[in-house]
Scaffold this active site. Structure first.
Site, short mmCIF file in Angstrom:
data_model
loop_
_atom_site.label_atom_id
_atom_site.label_comp_id
_atom_site.label_asym_id
_atom_site.label_seq_id
_atom_site.Cartn_x
_atom_site.Cartn_y
_atom_site.Cartn_z
N SER A 50 34.63 -4.29 -16.46
CA SER A 50 34.15 -3.22 -16.01
C SER A 50 32.60 -3.33 -15.79
O SER A 50 32.12 -2.46 -15.12
CB SER A 50 34.17 -2.24 -17.14
OG SER A 50 35.55 -1.66 -17.33
N ASP B 124 34.50 6.86 -12.64
CA ASP B 124 34.62 6.36 -13.95
C ASP B 124 34.60 7.54 -14.87
O ASP B 124 35.14 8.83 -14.60
CB ASP B 124 33.23 5.37 -14.09
CG ASP B 124 33.43 4.41 -15.16
OD1 ASP B 124 33.63 4.72 -16.26
OD2 ASP B 124 33.36 3.32 -14.84
N HIS C 247 30.88 4.88 -20.88
CA HIS C 247 31.28 3.89 -19.94
C HIS C 247 30.74 4.11 -18.39
O HIS C 247 30.17 2.90 -17.88
CB HIS C 247 32.61 3.62 -19.80
CG HIS C 247 33.47 2.49 -19.31
ND1 HIS C 247 33.89 2.50 -17.82
CD2 HIS C 247 33.74 1.36 -19.48
CE1 HIS C 247 34.51 1.36 -17.47
NE2 HIS C 247 34.49 0.94 -18.63
#
Ligand SMILES: *[C@@H]1O[C@H](CO)[C@@H](O)[C@H](O)[C@H]1NC(C)=O
Ligand SMILES: *[C@@H]1O[C@H](CO)[C@@H](O)[C@H](O)[C@H]1NC(C)=O
Ligand SMILES: *[C@@H]1O[C@H](CO)[C@@H](O)[C@H](O)[C@H]1NC(C)=O
Ligand SMILES: *[C@@H]1O[C@H](CO)[C@@H](O)[C@H](O)[C@H]1NC(C)=O
Length: 785
Positions: free
Chosen positions: A560, A156, A231
């Site tokens: 996600s 990620d 994220h």
């Protein structure tokens, strides 16, 4: 970021073709003029021709330097190729900067299987443990000891552990599993020895592909696993963050924040940067994670646009080798819904996850001057608007229908609420533009295809997002009134039974499988709407530069967010059932998933307001405590996946990209539909009444050696389904039994939908093993309604 494309990611679609063979002579002439420029390629090398690499091949780019000198003739040798990575675990080969002619030359070499242009891919929580039925005192969580022996790799944007209790050392945990060989690297902004501990056991970064694509080096202080986006910190803490009491985004979603596998260790592999995630960097992350000995890999990212062919899809290639080594790879289905065939990460070896809601809302109501009220959703946390109504305008009447910064007429917006259309700029950028123009607040309309859904955002100016139909009514009200007015009332966090939950997110990407329609996708759904989890200190919650807030936790939505939930649950199952293969873990999650919401109806779909289909929700919503005891499982291994690739008609070279020396001619006659998947997808293509047979094999993993399972079929519209045999008798655990399902079309033209659905349930009265059936009809047989 959760739902928006990155500019460079979109741009790089242009590169997405394979250099298969040298171009025809005339085309080569054209290319000479234009392509002395280098770009990045991933080169898959035939196993017998690969140079020997030390065990950790990553840093040894030299070996492939001489391979290149041997394979590129002198007249093509300038500009000199530059090796970015060598791969030996996730693939066999390397990534390099090459001219188009050098790439074509390599592609034509017998030592090279494929040359794939490096493309950019895109990135696609407090309440969730209880919503998933995880309890510290009973069920899977205590049975697996929280997965203390499991390492979850998260590929990620990195991690921001400083001051984030989700990643703090946990004195109650035993030492990390000794088989894990990874570790943390340091950089100017990331002191690995200070930040890593018995929870965060790995942190590495991969940026050669990114730097090559952007043509200049990263700033030195960025060269580290540090998450400057948020994220990756969010996904990693969702999978396995330590418990943190009293976590919240301002006052929203306040509660105990904990990852799904609170004992599991986190190893972060940063391959995504501000511009996106280069395929070559993703493959390097897989390579390293496999070499490090992780147990689960969580990938909340995917290709831009249609899912690529599996041999062209580096995530699929890396995941294949990982799964072949017993590593579960859980991947997001994508946020490109609600259209058909939008799911990515659709190879059968992925555990592909869609996104659905929790029983928690963040309502923010629009109250119009005429008293009409529309409920929207918002995470605005500042000074509220007053109860009295203030002037309301439509963005299209005051300079910008989508409320773009710098385009709204300040004179016309001052002190007013502005209704903004979806698209063009980010959701949270719209209220910010209204703020800059002196407006009082914003109402964000949603896209029509999103149906009943509006997306919550952590706005820095009073704003709420409302569904499309409500926005249409407000637009009518504005044009019908001489002085329209409104206010917005923020109602905070509401947990409860209405609306029913879970519901499928409109954005969640859908089946059928774009590349292999007989492999059912997505596999399951999990919480992915309004998820609270840890956030970076290096970016604002809205990701806007003008937002100076820094938060410990943020609430965002996307597949996600659902993917790491399943990664964490897979980690719990990995510890409780160490003998289970990745396919077995997936089978257990799929066949025990539920399809009914908390109001007793079929899980709804926000895009239509109707019941969802299995092409949206997959086999259903994961049910961790049931998955630990599925009764029967559908297992597959590397050899079955190769058979599947052969059945797709892949060439020997394309199959060899996956590291197999299998000759597909020995698999002649195999069919994709016979792949031992825990779900059925049948494609009728002819105009004749057709019959399709699919074969399956189940293994008894229930506690009882003697078990008798009986089939119960719910046939899809238009099909007669026959299961033979209808009874499976087991006399020992681990025994397998085969069965064959026949799907026979009924009367011609008898269906009114492109897809019809049903299920097969095997039950021994103790376990119910459910597989969805999806039928895809040829357009010619779908009757007009
Ligand atoms: C990194 O952290 C370790 C342990 O806290 C400390 O000893 C070391 O001095 C730090 N290194 C740098 C460069 O700050
Ligand atoms: C903004 O609106 C005012 C009032 O209608 C008008 O006078 C002015 O010209 C507008 N400004 C621009 C830049 O369009
Ligand atoms: C695959 O097997 C067939 C038949 O046995 C043979 O003709 C062919 O050369 C083989 N191909 C490869 C790449 O080994
Ligand atoms: C069925 O698929 C066709 C294209 O194959 C499409 O044009 C049509 O709108 C679809 N019908 C429904 C009901 O989704």
């Amino acid at each position: 970021m959760e739902l928006s494309l990155r500019p460079l990611a979109a741009m790089c679609i242009l590169l997405a073709t394979v250099v298969a063979a040298p171009a025809a002579t005339t085309e080569v002439e054209v290319e000479i003029e234009t392509t002395d420029a280098q770009s990045s390629y991933i080169v898959h090398v035939a196993a017998g021709h690969a140079p020997r690499l030390p065990r950790r091949g990553l840093l040894t780019t030299r070996a492939y330097g001489s391979f290149l000198r041997d394979h590129i003739p002198v007249e093509l040798s300038t500009p000199a190729p530059r090796v970015l990575y060598s791969y030996s675990h996730a693939a066999t080969g390397f990534a390099a900067r090459l001219t188009a002619r050098q790439a074509a030359r390599l592609a034509s070499s017998g030592s090279v299987l494929a040359v794939v242009p490096d493309v950019m891919q895109e990135l696609h929580t407090t309440l969730t443990p209880s919503f998933l039925g995880l309890s510290p005192t009973s069920g899977l969580l205590p049975a697996s000891n929280g997965a203390t022996d499991v390492v979850i790799a998260v590929i990620d944007t990195g991690v921001y552990p400083e001051g984030r209790a989700s990643f703090a050392a946990d004195p109650s945990l035993p030492p990390p599993p000794s088989k894990f060989r990874g570790g943390c690297v340091s950089g100017p902004s990331f002191n690995g020895s200070a930040l890593c501990n018995n929870k965060l056991v790995g942190a590495k970064f991969f940026h050669s592909g990114l730097e090559a694509a952007r043509g200049r080096a990263l700033a030195e202080d960025l060269e580290s696993p540090l998450d400057t986006n948020g994220h990756g910190t969010h996904t990693a803490s969702t999978a396995a963050g330590s418990a943190v009491a009293d976590a919240a985004f301002f006052d929203y979603a306040r509660g105990n924040a904990v990852g799904m596998a609170p004992g599991a260790r986190i190893a972060v592999y940063k391959a995504c940067w501000e511009e996106g995630c280069a395929s070559s960097d993703i493959l390097a992350a897989f390579d390293e994670a496999i070499a490090d000995g992780v147990d689960v890999i969580s990938v909340s990212l995917g290709a831009v646009g249609n899912a690529p062919e599996f041999y062209d899809d580096t995530t699929a290639v890396g995941a294949f080798r990982a799964v072949s080594k017993g590593i579960v790879v859980s991947a997001s289905a994508g946020n490109s819904g609600p259209g058909d065939s939008t799911a990515c990460n659709i190879a059968p070896w992925f555990l592909t996850v869609g996104a659905s809601t929790l029983n928690r809302q963040f309502p923010a109501d629009v109250i119009l001057g005429n008293g009409e009220t529309f409920t929207g959703t918002s995470l605005y946390a500042g000074e509220p608007l007053g109860a009295s109504k203030i002037p309301l305008v439509y963005g299209g009447d005051v300079g910008s229908n989508v409320c773009e910064e710098g385009k709204l007429n300040a004179t016309m917006v001052a002190g007013k609420i502005v209704l903004c259309d979806p698209g063009v700029n980010a959701r949270s950028a719209k209220p910010y533009a209204v703020k800059l123009a002196g407006g009082a607040g914003a109402i964000l309309a949603s896209a029509e295809v999103y149906g009943e859904q509006a997306i919550s955002s952590p706005h820095i100016h009073p704003a709420t997002a409302i569904p499309f139909a409500a926005a249409e009514k407000i637009r009518k009200y504005i044009s019908a009134q001489t002085s329209p007015t409104a206010t917005i009332v923020f109602r905070g966090t509401v947990v409860g039974p209405t609306p029913p939950s879970p519901r499928m997110a409109a954005f969640s990407s859908r089946g059928p499988n774009f590349r292999a329609p007989e492999i059912f996708k997505p596999d399951v759904t999990a919480p992915g709407v309004d998820i609270l989890a840890a956030w970076t200190g290096a970016n604002s919650p809205t990701e806007l530069d003008g937002d100076t807030r820094r938060v410990q936790y943020n609430i965002i939505s996307g597949t996600s967010m659902s993917c790491p939930h399943v990664s964490g649950i897979a980690a719990l199952l990995r510890q409780k059932r160490p003998e289970w293969s990745p396919a077995t873990i997936k089978s257990a999650l799929m066949t025990t998933a539920y399809n009914v919401d908390n109001a007793g109806g079929v899980i709804g779909d926000m895009s239509t307001g109707e019941p969802s289909t299995p092409f949206a929700r997959g086999a259903g919503h994961i049910d961790p405590n049931r998955a630990v005891d599925p009764g029967l499982v559908y297992d597959t291994g590397a050899e079955d996946y190769i058979t599947f690739l052969c059945a797709l008609g892949y060439t020997a070279e394309q199959v060899a990209v996956f590291g197999s020396s299998t000759n597909c001619s020995t698999h002649a006659g195999s069919s994709v539909g016979d792949h031992n998947y825990p779900a059925f997808s049948v494609v009728f293509t002819t105009n004749k009444l057709a019959v399709v047979r699919q074969r399956r094999m189940v293994r008894n993993v229930g506690g009882d050696a003697r078990a008798t399972y009986r089939a119960k079929v719910t046939a899809p519209d238009g099909v007669r389904v026959t299961v033979i045999p209808r009874t499976l008798r087991f006399t020992a655990t681990q025994k397998t039994r085969e069965y064959v399902v026949t799907f026979a079309q009924r009367i011609f033209g008898s269906v009114t939908k492109n897809h019809t659905f049903g299920s097969i349930e095997w039950s021994d009265r103790k376990h119910t093993v459910t597989s969805p059936i999806a039928i895809t009809w040829p357009a010619s047989q779908v009757a007009e309604m």
